[in-house]
Design a protein around this motif. Structure first.
Motif, PDB file in Angstrom:
ATOM      1  N   HIS A   1     -45.808  74.203 -13.073  1.00 32.61           N
ATOM      2  CA  HIS A   1     -46.050  73.625 -14.388  1.00 32.61           C
ATOM      3  C   HIS A   1     -46.991  74.542 -15.168  1.00 32.61           C
ATOM      4  O   HIS A   1     -48.096  74.810 -14.741  1.00 32.61           O
ATOM      5  CB  HIS A   1     -46.667  72.241 -14.243  1.00 32.61           C
TER       6      HIS A   1
ATOM      7  N   GLY B   1     -47.388  74.260 -18.692  1.00 32.51           N
ATOM      8  CA  GLY B   1     -47.871  73.655 -19.929  1.00 32.51           C
ATOM      9  C   GLY B   1     -47.384  74.345 -21.179  1.00 32.51           C
ATOM     10  O   GLY B   1     -48.111  74.461 -22.153  1.00 32.51           O
TER      11      GLY B   1
ATOM     12  N   GLU C   1     -45.300  73.295 -23.284  1.00 33.31           N
ATOM     13  CA  GLU C   1     -45.200  72.380 -24.419  1.00 33.31           C
ATOM     14  C   GLU C   1     -46.534  72.252 -25.135  1.00 33.31           C
ATOM     15  O   GLU C   1     -46.595  71.988 -26.328  1.00 33.31           O
ATOM     16  CB  GLU C   1     -44.731  71.004 -23.930  1.00 33.31           C
TER      17      GLU C   1
ATOM     18  N   GLU D   1     -43.499  81.891 -34.094  1.00 39.20           N
ATOM     19  CA  GLU D   1     -43.886  82.642 -32.903  1.00 39.20           C
ATOM     20  C   GLU D   1     -43.463  81.920 -31.622  1.00 39.20           C
ATOM     21  O   GLU D   1     -43.259  82.551 -30.598  1.00 39.20           O
ATOM     22  CB  GLU D   1     -45.407  82.789 -32.922  1.00 39.20           C
TER      23      GLU D   1
ATOM     24  N   TYR E   1     -40.582  82.824 -29.020  1.00 38.59           N
ATOM     25  CA  TYR E   1     -40.729  83.737 -27.881  1.00 38.59           C
ATOM     26  C   TYR E   1     -41.115  82.966 -26.636  1.00 38.59           C
ATOM     27  O   TYR E   1     -40.750  83.338 -25.527  1.00 38.59           O
ATOM     28  CB  TYR E   1     -41.774  84.814 -28.190  1.00 38.59           C
TER      29      TYR E   1
ATOM     30  N   ARG F   1     -38.676  82.024 -23.123  1.00 39.59           N
ATOM     31  CA  ARG F   1     -39.149  82.386 -21.786  1.00 39.59           C
ATOM     32  C   ARG F   1     -39.430  81.176 -20.906  1.00 39.59           C
ATOM     33  O   ARG F   1     -40.078  81.304 -19.878  1.00 39.59           O
ATOM     34  CB  ARG F   1     -40.378  83.288 -21.921  1.00 39.59           C
TER      35      ARG F   1
ATOM     36  N   GLY G   1     -31.805  92.906 -24.395  1.00 40.93           N
ATOM     37  CA  GLY G   1     -32.398  92.442 -23.143  1.00 40.93           C
ATOM     38  C   GLY G   1     -31.304  92.052 -22.181  1.00 40.93           C
ATOM     39  O   GLY G   1     -30.199  91.714 -22.589  1.00 40.93           O
ATOM     40  N   ARG G   2     -31.623  92.092 -20.896  1.00 37.01           N
ATOM     41  CA  ARG G   2     -30.592  91.737 -19.931  1.00 37.01           C
ATOM     42  C   ARG G   2     -30.532  90.225 -19.711  1.00 37.01           C
ATOM     43  O   ARG G   2     -29.446  89.658 -19.677  1.00 37.01           O
ATOM     44  CB  ARG G   2     -30.834  92.443 -18.604  1.00 37.01           C
TER      45      ARG G   2
ATOM     46  N   ILE H   1     -33.477  88.037 -20.981  1.00 38.72           N
ATOM     47  CA  ILE H   1     -34.175  87.470 -22.131  1.00 38.72           C
ATOM     48  C   ILE H   1     -33.576  88.141 -23.355  1.00 38.72           C
ATOM     49  O   ILE H   1     -33.896  89.283 -23.659  1.00 38.72           O
ATOM     50  CB  ILE H   1     -35.693  87.740 -22.054  1.00 38.72           C
ATOM     51  N   PHE H   2     -32.699  87.432 -24.037  1.00 44.66           N
ATOM     52  CA  PHE H   2     -31.955  88.079 -25.117  1.00 44.66           C
ATOM     53  C   PHE H   2     -32.862  88.456 -26.282  1.00 44.66           C
ATOM     54  O   PHE H   2     -32.770  89.545 -26.824  1.00 44.66           O
ATOM     55  CB  PHE H   2     -30.860  87.154 -25.651  1.00 44.66           C
ATOM     56  N   GLY H   3     -33.682  87.517 -26.678  1.00 47.02           N
ATOM     57  CA  GLY H   3     -34.586  87.777 -27.791  1.00 47.02           C
ATOM     58  C   GLY H   3     -33.886  88.014 -29.111  1.00 47.02           C
ATOM     59  O   GLY H   3     -34.461  88.608 -30.013  1.00 47.02           O
TER      60      GLY H   3
ATOM     61  N   THR I   1     -37.477  72.814 -15.347  1.00 50.74           N
ATOM     62  CA  THR I   1     -37.824  71.417 -15.142  1.00 50.74           C
ATOM     63  C   THR I   1     -39.267  71.133 -15.494  1.00 50.74           C
ATOM     64  O   THR I   1     -39.587  70.113 -16.072  1.00 50.74           O
ATOM     65  CB  THR I   1     -37.594  71.049 -13.669  1.00 50.74           C
ATOM     66  N   GLU I   2     -40.139  72.076 -15.109  1.00 54.09           N
ATOM     67  CA  GLU I   2     -41.559  71.769 -15.272  1.00 54.09           C
ATOM     68  C   GLU I   2     -42.175  72.375 -16.520  1.00 54.09           C
ATOM     69  O   GLU I   2     -43.218  71.930 -16.963  1.00 54.09           O
ATOM     70  CB  GLU I   2     -42.305  72.259 -14.027  1.00 54.09           C
ATOM     71  N   ARG I   3     -41.554  73.341 -17.066  1.00 49.62           N
ATOM     72  CA  ARG I   3     -42.035  73.980 -18.281  1.00 49.62           C
ATOM     73  C   ARG I   3     -43.477  74.433 -18.191  1.00 49.62           C
ATOM     74  O   ARG I   3     -44.366  73.819 -18.702  1.00 49.62           O
ATOM     75  CB  ARG I   3     -41.837  73.074 -19.470  1.00 49.62           C
TER      76      ARG I   3
END
Lengths: 114, 121, 359
Positions: C42, C44, C46, C56, C59, C63, C145-146, C148-150, C357-359
């Protein structure tokens, strides 16, 4: 592109009966989330039936006692434990009560008190 | 049928090239768009510090007084936001990855520009 | 009367790329109950929305997870665009759809590889990932990116795909289709694979509904619900049908994902054909004020992005309900009564993504 989303405000005492009604109508529980507002907490119970999105909005105080809906939708237990761990709301009668150990955070209720 | 499948696979694998590269001998070619690392053209920089403010991971630090622009390569996630934000367009995205490092060093770019009114003595 | 024992499973286990812990209550070789314990990763994210402004935060959103990265960014920007009433240019919408489908392709192939690895078919695992590599290459070429498209941003996309590359994509798809057919033949018809999957972990239609399962999990049990039918992105202009199976066992979940590979290929093909010319982004002015639930179909199922803005550039709340979070209750149900040897397979068939799941 925009999807129709219905928002319905309810109160704590009507929560369980409303959810029961929705469950009988065949709605699927999408998610339960909590938002910290300035004064109180806002809970969103989202349901879906055939791509129809219905959202129950519930404003509660910071130390409110919430009834659990995990008797009706067993899957609600994870959401409820999450809200208990991150926001510090107490929820009664969860199917599995992790007692604050679902998320192993260094700070207790990180989303609620700061 | 099963034996036939296996034989077919064996023959295909015998006569096709391996899917991997023999790395140190054959270098990987990066595509034009690959986000490899941030390149700095220090001559154009005016040390405004916008890149420092925008950087999501705080990898960039700009020192206006000392005319220094520093980047911590291991912190940088090569998102390219600084490149977009740079008003002087002196930042660019290179398609080569940065060298592996053993310590969290900062790469320092110092301004070597000679001011217009300074004498070259 | 047999004695009950508790076997801890995870957080470190060969089938788990990420940490989740389960206490398996066993009676002989059968699992009676499984008690999950998540929260090892986890971070955090959020909460981080209070420190990053809404432009911003994309980004960070991208991820949250490595595999469904693009769709996290897409969900986040869709929610913001909805709140701010931003009209995204048509070409950007199509590009997003193409990339979203590519990310579904690479996620499903990754999963197939992991599944093959979990039942000990190392060779098949390598083959799946070899095919996946080609997809990653094309993703790298178009976005930079492979994984992480971004390339997604609020108000459009960052990169455009030129016509030459679009044509190449078309050619590549034919190649991919052939190779995926080879692989799917092994998954669907091989004796050893079938022995491990058929009839293992049956989730009935009713259970899938009550437990709120999403994505391939739900569709394998016979519920035809696919969030792409909501018509976000360019999906309303493309033709597709949700793929369903009826048995709800591990084999069917595998079959649904394999069929979705072909579906994705067909969707990309249609999108490449229909992509209009035009700009790829619009300028974003102002700050979001309002709330919206964006719902998207990720490779693992439905993701819900709830965003509440307050008129400043910092959002009040971002809440992400990821598909794995919704699938965990269904997993617990599946584990009741299964053999201990099948536990790894069952955990894998929900396609767990614990970081999500845990972000």
């Amino acid at each position: 592109m925009s999807e129709k989303q219905e928002f319905k405000s309810i109160t704590i005492d009507k929560l369980v009966s409303t959810v029961k009604e929705l469950s009988a109508k065949g709605y699927r529980l999408v998610q339960i989330s909590c938002t910290k507002l300035d004064e109180n907490m806002q809970l969103n119970y989202s349901f879906d039936k055939d791509y129809e999105f219905l959202n129950l909005k519930l404003d509660v105080g910071k130390d409110a006692q919430l009834p659990s809906v995990s008797d009706i939708y067993w899957s609600a237990l994870l959401y409820e434990n999450e809200i208990h761990d991150l926001f510090g709301l107490s929820i009664e009668g969860m199917a599995i009560d992790f007692k604050g150990n679902l998320y192993k955070t260094a700070v207790k209720t990180p989303f609620g008190n700061c | 049928m099963f034996a036939f499948n296996v034989t077919k696979r064996i023959f295909i694998n015998l006569f096709t090239r391996p899917a991997t590269l023999m790395y140190p001998v054959v270098k990987r070619e990066f595509t034009r768009n690959t986000r490899g690392k941030i390149e700095m053209n220090i001559e154009g920089c005016v040390f405004c510090g916008i890149c420092q403010k925008k950087c999501p991971t705080k990898a960039i630090s700009v020192n206006r007084a000392d005319q220094k622009w520093e980047i911590e390569r291991l912190k940088c996630v090569t998102c390219g936001y600084c490149v977009e934000a740079c008003p002087k367009k002196c930042l660019s995205m290179s398609n080569e990855y940065c060298e592996p490092a053993v310590s969290k060093d900062k790469e320092v770019f110092a301004n070597a520009r000679v001011l217009d009114n300074a004498t070259n003595s | 009367m047999s004695r009950r024992t508790i076997i801890p499973f995870g957080p470190q286990h060969p089938v788990l790329p990420e940490p989740i812990h389960l206490d398996l209550v066993m009676e002989d070789e059968k699992v009676v109950e499984a008690i999950p314990s998540i929260g090892f990763v986890h971070r955090g994210l959020e909460k981080l929305v209070e420190k990053k402004d809404f432009i911003e935060y994309i980004y960070v959103a991208e991820r949250i997870c490595g595999i469904c990265s693009f769709m996290h960014g897409m969900g986040y920007s869709q929610a913001i665009e909805q709140i701010m009433n931003i009209e995204v240019p048509e070409r950007a919408v199509f590009l997003r759809t193409i990339w979203a489908e590519f990310s579904r392709l690479h996620s499903h192939l990754l999963w197939l590889g992991l599944l093959a690895d979990a039942f000990g078919f190392e060779n098949l695992f390598m083959n799946c990932w070899r095919v996946r590599e080609k997809i990653l290459d094309i993703i790298e070429e178009t976005t930079g990116g492979r994984v992480i498209f971004g390339s997604c941003k609020v108000g459009g996309v960052r990169k455009d795909i030129d016509p030459v590359t679009l044509k190449r994509i078309d050619k590549l798809l034919a190649e991919l289709e052939k190779e995926i057919k080879d692989i799917s033949n092994v998954f669907m018809n091989e004796y050893t694979v079938k022995r491990r999957l058929v009839g293992v972990g049956v989730l009935s239609k009713e259970d899938a509904h009550v437990l709120g399962a999403v994505g391939p999990m739900m569709r394998a049990s016979g519920i035809a619900q696919d969030m792409r039918n909501l018509g976000y992105g360019a999906y309303s202009k493309l033709e597709f049908e949700p793929i369903t199976r009826t048995n709800g066992d591990s084999y069917d979940r595998c079959a649904v994902r394999i069929d979705e590979l072909f579906q994705s290929i067909s969707l990309i093909r249609q999108a490449v054909d229909k992509i209009p010319e035009g700009p790829v982004d619009v300028k974003v002015t102002g700050n979001p004020d309002g709330e919206y639930f964006a719902r998207l179909e990720q490779p693992r199922g439905e993701v819900v992005y709830y965003i509440k803005g307050n008129g400043t550039k910092f959002l009040d709340r971002v809440r992400v309900r990821t598909p794995t979070f919704a699938n965990v209750p269904a997993l617990l149900k599946l584990l009741q009564g299964c053999d201990f040897a099948d536990v790894p397979i069952l955990i894998l068939t929900i396609d767990p993504c614990i970081s999500c799941t845990e972000r």
